[in-house]
Each structure stands twice: as structure tokens, then as C-alpha cells.
Design an enzyme around this catalytic site. Structure first.
Site, PDB file in Angstrom:
ATOM      1  CD  GLU A 132       7.971 -17.242  15.482  1.00 47.94           C
ATOM      2  OE1 GLU A 132       7.941 -16.392  16.388  1.00 47.94           O
ATOM      3  OE2 GLU A 132       8.970 -17.494  14.801  1.00 47.94           O
TER       4      GLU A 132
ATOM      5  CB  CYS B 142       0.509 -12.609  20.493  1.00 44.54           C
ATOM      6  SG  CYS B 142       0.547 -11.857  18.873  1.00 44.54           S
TER       7      CYS B 142
ATOM      8  CB  CYS C 261      -0.254 -11.770   5.733  1.00 47.27           C
ATOM      9  SG  CYS C 261      -1.610 -10.584   5.908  1.00 47.27           S
TER      10      CYS C 261
ATOM     11  CB  CYS D 235       1.144  -3.893   6.020  1.00 51.90           C
ATOM     12  SG  CYS D 235      -0.648  -4.135   6.113  1.00 51.90           S
TER      13      CYS D 235
ATOM     14  CB  CYS E 184       3.852  -6.241   8.240  1.00 50.32           C
ATOM     15  SG  CYS E 184       3.485  -7.780   9.110  1.00 50.32           S
TER      16      CYS E 184
ATOM     17  CB  SER F 178      -3.566  -2.203  11.756  1.00 52.63           C
ATOM     18  OG  SER F 178      -3.341  -3.277  12.644  1.00 52.63           O
ATOM     19  CG  LEU F 179      -6.084   4.726  11.593  1.00 54.81           C
ATOM     20  CD1 LEU F 179      -7.120   4.311  10.559  1.00 54.81           C
ATOM     21  CD2 LEU F 179      -6.698   5.684  12.617  1.00 54.81           C
TER      22      LEU F 179
ATOM     23  CG  ASN G 167       8.980  -4.418  16.942  1.00 52.65           C
ATOM     24  OD1 ASN G 167       9.674  -3.996  17.860  1.00 52.65           O
ATOM     25  ND2 ASN G 167       7.702  -4.742  17.114  1.00 52.65           N
TER      26      ASN G 167
ATOM     27  CB  CYS H 116       4.072  -6.412  16.560  1.00 53.03           C
ATOM     28  SG  CYS H 116       2.830  -6.568  17.784  1.00 53.03           S
TER      29      CYS H 116
HETATM   30  N1  SAH Z   1      -3.432  -8.383  10.239  1.00 52.51           N
HETATM   31  C1  SAH Z   1      -3.741  -7.886  11.573  1.00 52.51           C
HETATM   32  C2  SAH Z   1      -2.845  -8.489  12.629  1.00 52.51           C
HETATM   33  C3  SAH Z   1      -1.405  -8.199  12.315  1.00 52.51           C
HETATM   34  S1  SAH Z   1      -0.132  -7.966  13.467  1.00 52.51           S
HETATM   35  C4  SAH Z   1      -3.643  -6.376  11.588  1.00 52.51           C
HETATM   36  O1  SAH Z   1      -3.220  -5.804  10.582  1.00 52.51           O
HETATM   37  O2  SAH Z   1      -4.027  -5.761  12.586  1.00 52.51           O
HETATM   38  C5  SAH Z   1      -0.610  -6.950  14.766  1.00 52.51           C
HETATM   39  C6  SAH Z   1      -0.069  -5.519  14.737  1.00 52.51           C
HETATM   40  O3  SAH Z   1       1.337  -5.417  14.523  1.00 52.51           O
HETATM   41  C7  SAH Z   1      -0.717  -4.704  13.636  1.00 52.51           C
HETATM   42  O4  SAH Z   1      -1.150  -3.479  14.154  1.00 52.51           O
HETATM   43  C8  SAH Z   1       0.433  -4.505  12.693  1.00 52.51           C
HETATM   44  O5  SAH Z   1       0.217  -3.396  11.898  1.00 52.51           O
HETATM   45  C9  SAH Z   1       1.591  -4.376  13.623  1.00 52.51           C
HETATM   46  N2  SAH Z   1       2.891  -4.527  12.982  1.00 52.51           N
HETATM   47  C10 SAH Z   1       3.182  -5.218  11.864  1.00 52.51           C
HETATM   48  N3  SAH Z   1       4.486  -5.124  11.575  1.00 52.51           N
HETATM   49  C11 SAH Z   1       5.043  -4.382  12.545  1.00 52.51           C
HETATM   50  C12 SAH Z   1       6.381  -3.951  12.815  1.00 52.51           C
HETATM   51  N4  SAH Z   1       7.390  -4.315  12.025  1.00 52.51           N
HETATM   52  N5  SAH Z   1       6.580  -3.203  13.914  1.00 52.51           N
HETATM   53  C13 SAH Z   1       5.568  -2.873  14.724  1.00 52.51           C
HETATM   54  N6  SAH Z   1       4.294  -3.252  14.523  1.00 52.51           N
HETATM   55  C14 SAH Z   1       4.031  -3.998  13.447  1.00 52.51           C
END
Ligand code: SAH
Length: 372
Positions: free
Chosen positions: A101, A114, A121, A125, A128, A227-228, A304, A347
């Protein structure tokens, strides 16, 4: 008896797979001068032309050669959704049952695309939804830049020319685990003869692949978001297993190294707000202390939810309290607006359903093929 010679289908090179250096190399093989790369970049990216016959500043002979050996092949959209808030989402088919997407988010002074870098992946995490799909494969350069080219064209057809001012690698996948293709695609995004985006307006978002961050520092200075999501190793490891391999101290060193010597550059820290997990005031204080001395911007992302998610979204009050602590400590801290909620364009929501849909489509196509 002589059998007829076997005719092998020629696979044409997709010119979207090449950045400038790649095109120059390709033209050298054809005995052509390097400036051909500039011409082709302008045609296929800047002007959005895929038909060689229209490339009037190339000789007829070269056009014929390109027609023979190459193509400009874009990903195909399986569907196109519009949210009430103007967010657009395309599901792009990459062949077979693979799809990713791409989401366009319009704002007052900018438009952000985006993009995805992998199908699925490999990281796990826990908050996610892409993680639940597992890893399928890396996208090619053509598939990454194809998302920008496709969206640019679709928006122009809707009368929204030049709508995309920013690109963020925040779709599916971990961009730094598809390093070469992501770097080549980002070079095309910032190449003046292709998309000409400012380096500050192209952002890699990473979960913190430390060795790749050092490599990235050597080859580019596009923007960095990390992404901390937690201010200490124990908590971060409990929601992001990659932290066991690359703990916070090592990650911060790599980030300091990335912005060292780059004036006015900041790291954007992404922090997903998980109710009762990482959103206590104490966590905000720890975070403020942790980032001290690093030029930083903090982006709080309301979680989300997705079906089966083990977390809930922090309340607005908790998010605001967290934000106030960080602001009081001197950090520019924003709360991400959730956009495209009605089309699951937010996201971390980009996938589960996608896969179901593509699988359904794939099965339907197979059934149709078998019926013929
Ligand atoms: N792999 C990359 C890009 C991933 S998505 C990364 O980890 O940064 C981009 C952002 O969305 C990241 O900060 C990720 O942690 C966040 N994200 C993933 N799942 C999410 C969710 N369910 N709700 C809100 N943010 C989310």
C-alpha cells in the site's frame, strides 16, 4: 530431424530500476554517452512519459533499441480509496499475490506520500500489524520509485499537479533492511532531473538497524526518523525485539553519528502511545533525559488498533500530559493526527486486510484461469 531453435522470451530491463549511475552504466554498455541518463530520467520521472516513441530528443535508432531491450513498467493499482479527509490509498499489485500500500496525506502546505519498502516485515514489533504478516520479500527499486511515479500520475489526473512535496518510508517494511534499493530510490526522489524533492523532505523511518545507520551516514543525508517507542531497554525490548540486538545506547550513538556535521539537522523520534504501557509521566521524564544533547523532534503517534492487537490507544489526556512534559523539557513535540481512519490508511494498519484481499483476488484469478 532438426528441431526448431528454442525461442527464449526476452525479459526486458525495467528502466525504473535504475538511478542516475545505473542508467549511465546501462548506456555505457550500449555504447551511448552518459548524458542519455539525464534525458531518460527527465522523460520517465519528471515528465511521466513511458512511451519511447514520444522521446523526441533521442535518435530513432536509440528509441528502437530501447523499445527492444527495455520497458518502463509501473506497478498496477488493485484498488484506490479516498478518505473523507482527502487521504488517498492505493493497493499496488507487484505480481503473484504480492501487494503493497501507498498512502497520500494532503495537508495545508504540503502533501506527503507514505511508501513501502518490503512486502511484509522481518521484525516483530508487537504493536504493528505488518509484523503479523511476516516477511515476504524486498521491493525492487522500480517497485519503490514506482509508488511515487504512480501516485504523482494519479494525483495529476485528478487535477492535483505537484501535490507530493514529501516522501516518508513509513509504509510496510523496514527500509534499512532493503538498503541498496531504498537508497537508489531515494536518490531518484532527490535527483533534480527526476522528482527533485529536497533531501529534508525525504525521510527514512527505521526501527534502528544500527550497522545500516552507519552505512547510511556514508552515502546520504536525507532525513532520519527513528521508531524509539520506549525510554529504556527493558520496555523497548518487550515491545520491539530488535532492541535485544541493537539496544538504545548503541542506537543513539548511531543517530548522533548520522547527524554529526550536518548543520540544522534533527532526528525525529517516533513514539507510539500504548495505553498504560509506555505512556506514564515517568516515561516522558526518562525520554527527556535520554535525548538530552541530541538535536531532536519528537512525534507522538496515537496507537492505531488492529484486530487482535494486544494494546489499546492512550487517552487524549495521557497523550497531552506526555507531550507537556517533553515540551517543558525543551523538545519540539507534536502529536500525529490520525488520518485516513475510515480507509485504514493509518500507520501500522496497512496490511492484514491487504493480504486477505490480494489472496482473494489471486484465488479468483486462478479459478478464472482454470475455468477457461
Ligand atoms: N520499519 C520502519 C517503518 C515502519 S512504519 C520503522 O519501524 O520505523 C512507520 C511508523 O509507524 C513506525 O514508527 C512504527 O513504529 C509505527 N507504527 C507501527 N504500527 C503502528 C500502530 N499500530 N499504530 C501506530 N503506529 C504504528
Amino acid at each position: 530431424m532438426n528441431s526448431a531453435p528454442e525461442i527464449k522470451p526476452l525479459t526486458k530491463r525495467n528502466l525504473l530500476d535504475f538511478d542516475r549511475a545505473g542508467l549511465e552504466g546501462f548506456f555505457a554498455e550500449l555504447g551511448e554517452k552518459p548524458f542519455r541518463a539525464t534525458q531518460i530520467l527527465k522523460w520517465i520521472h519528471q515528465r511521466g512519459v513511458s512511451d519511447f516513441a514520444a522521446m523526441t530528443d533521442l535518435s530513432k535508432a536509440l528509441r528502437a533499441k530501447l523499445e527492444d531491450l527495455t520497458e518502463v513498467r509501473l506497478p498496477e493499482a488493485i484498488f484506490d480509496q479516498r478518505s473523507a479527509d482527502g487521504t488517498r490509498k492505493w493497493l499496488l499489485s507487484l505480481g503473484g499475490s504480492n501487494a503493497v500500500e501507498t498512502v497520500f496525506i494532503p495537508e495545508t502546505n504540503r502533501g506527503t506520500l507514505c511508501v513501502s519498502s518490503q512486502v511484509g516485515c522481518a521484525l516483530d514489533c508487537h504493536f504493528c500489524s505488518t509484523a503479523q504478516q511476516g516477511f515476504n520479500r524486498n521491493l525492487t527499486v522500480a517497485e519503490i520509485i514506482g509508488q511515487l511515479r504512480y501516485a504523482t500520475q494519479a494525483l495529476a489526473e485528478d487535477g492535483q499537479g505537484q501535490a507530493i512535496t514529501n516522501v516518508v518510508f513509513m509504509g510496510m517494511g523496514e527500509p534499512l533492511l532493503n538498503f541498496n534499493n531504498v537508497m537508489a530510490a531515494s536518490r531518484l526522489m532527490t535527483d533534480d532531473d527526476a522528482y527533485g524533492l529536497s533531501k529534508r523532505r525525504v525521510t527514512i523511518s527505521t526501527s534502528g538497524v544500527v550497522p545500516a545507520l552507519y552505512r547510511m551516514a556514508e552515502v546520504t543525508d536525507i532525513s532520519l526518523a527513528v521508531s524509539l517507542h520506549a525510554p529504556n531497554d527493558e520496555l523497548r525490548s518487550s515491545i520491539m525485539p530488535i532492541n535485544d540486538k541493537y539496544p538504545i545506547a548503541k542506537l543513539l550513538d548511531a543517530c548522533r553519528n548520522y547527524i554529526a556535521g550536518k548543520p540544522h539537522r534533527k532526528v525525529t523520534w517516533e513514539y507510539v502511545m500504548l495505553d498504560g504501557v509506555n505512556d506514564h509521566e515517568e516515561h516522558a521524564n526518562q525520554l527527556a533525559k535520554l535525548l538530552r544533547g541530541i538535536p531532536s523532534k519528537i512525534n507522538l503517534i496515537p496507537f492505531n488498533p488492529f484486530p487482535g492487537a494486544p494494546y489499546g490507544r492512550s487517552t487524549d489526556e495521557r497523550i497531552l500530559r506526555f507531550q507537556r512534559v517533553l515540551q517543558a523539557a525543551g523538545y519540539v513535540t507534536t502529536v500525529r493526527k490520525t488520518r485516513g481512519d475510515d480507509i485504514d490508511g493509518a500507520c501500522g494498519q496497512l496490511v492484514g486486510k491487504v493480504q486477505d484481499k490480494t489472496k482473494r483476488r489471486f484465488r479468483r484469478e486462478q479459478a478464472q484461469a482454470e475455468a477457461h
